[in-house]
Motif scaffolding. Sequence first.
Motif, short mmCIF file in Angstrom:
data_model
loop_
_atom_site.label_atom_id
_atom_site.label_comp_id
_atom_site.label_asym_id
_atom_site.label_seq_id
_atom_site.Cartn_x
_atom_site.Cartn_y
_atom_site.Cartn_z
N ASN A 100 -2.92 -4.52 -2.28
CA ASN A 100 -2.20 -3.38 -2.41
C ASN A 100 -1.68 -2.58 -0.82
O ASN A 100 -0.73 -1.53 -1.62
CB ASN A 100 -3.11 -2.03 -2.58
N ARG A 156 -5.14 3.71 -1.05
CA ARG A 156 -5.16 2.50 -1.13
C ARG A 156 -3.81 1.73 -2.15
O ARG A 156 -4.70 0.44 -2.18
CB ARG A 156 -6.47 1.87 -1.32
N SER A 157 -3.65 2.86 -2.78
CA SER A 157 -2.51 2.31 -3.81
C SER A 157 -1.32 2.88 -3.65
O SER A 157 -1.99 4.10 -3.08
CB SER A 157 -3.69 1.36 -4.49
#
Length: 269
Positions: free
Chosen positions: A223, A94-95
């Motif tokens: 993100n 997620r990033s």
Amino acid sequence: KAHKPLKVMISGAPASGKGTQCELIVKNHDLVHVSAGDLLRAEVAAGTENGKRAKEYMTKGELVPNEIIVNMVKERLNQPDAQQKGWLLDGYPRSKSQADAIEATGLRPDVFILLEVPDDVLIDRVVGRRLDPVAGKIYHLKFSPPETKEIADRLTQRFDDTEYQQPALYQCIHTLVWSELGLCTVSARHGPQFLFLWFVAGQVEWHYTLPQAKLRLQTHSQNVDAVLAIYNDILRRIDGNRPKEDVFWDINDVLLELSDDSVKAGFFP
Ligand code: AP5
């Protein structure tokens, strides 16, 4: 063509339908489903130190720190079942830093599926989502209601869908109204006065769930671009704003393209 075992990442905003699609994918393709959110919720339920820390971030709709999640996911993907059958990773990375961490271990997917759903639909989905704690199945009060009254009576809400803003009054209304009315059977079984109560409960629910859902959407949109840049060459965008069966058929086509012919084709639960 990639050789089995297939390695799949599925991504999308909160409530875009990742969990719902993973249920269908696993029934049709023999992949091991690894959900970052489920791994974290299991830690929370077990009351571990990591779980206690993770819960603080989850209730605020923020990403939990990398030192908690990264190793958890890597270790799960490296277990023998996932290595032999292939994996379906949901909610990770997620990033950019999470993507870099997994790339560094050589765990690269064959395909990166992105479910695309407009924000206003996502909010509706979070507010109405319910879980069956017995079967582990995901429902929605409007879009995917439970099949029986027995299931309806035992449905729960996820703590990160509600806990941040919920006052005690909300809990009372929620328990009384939803359990008494049994969802969709409202008017047939109880008459118009209960229909009114049901409407009021829906409004209260919307009011208290909305801010939390918005925070999670915000975290996602901050993100997502950095993650997509890393998987651009294997990215497949799927329109997730359609009935879940239609979404699944598109995903199924993508997976069949990549799979050996040993994967079952055309079966739908
Ligand atoms: P996670 O559990 O991954 O939650 P999420 O990304 O917010 O996604 P959701 O599980 O809410 O939604 P979904 O896309 O699975 O949709 P669903 O199928 O349920 O993560 C939770 C938290 O953990 C995060 O906020 C974060 O704090 C932390 N976390 C997780 N991973 C992390 C990581 N890598 N790093 C750091 N922190 C991390 O569907 C939603 C509803 O819509 C359901 O009611 C369903 O019935 C309905 N629905 C689904 N599809 C359809 C359709 N096609 N039509 C109509 N309704 C539909």
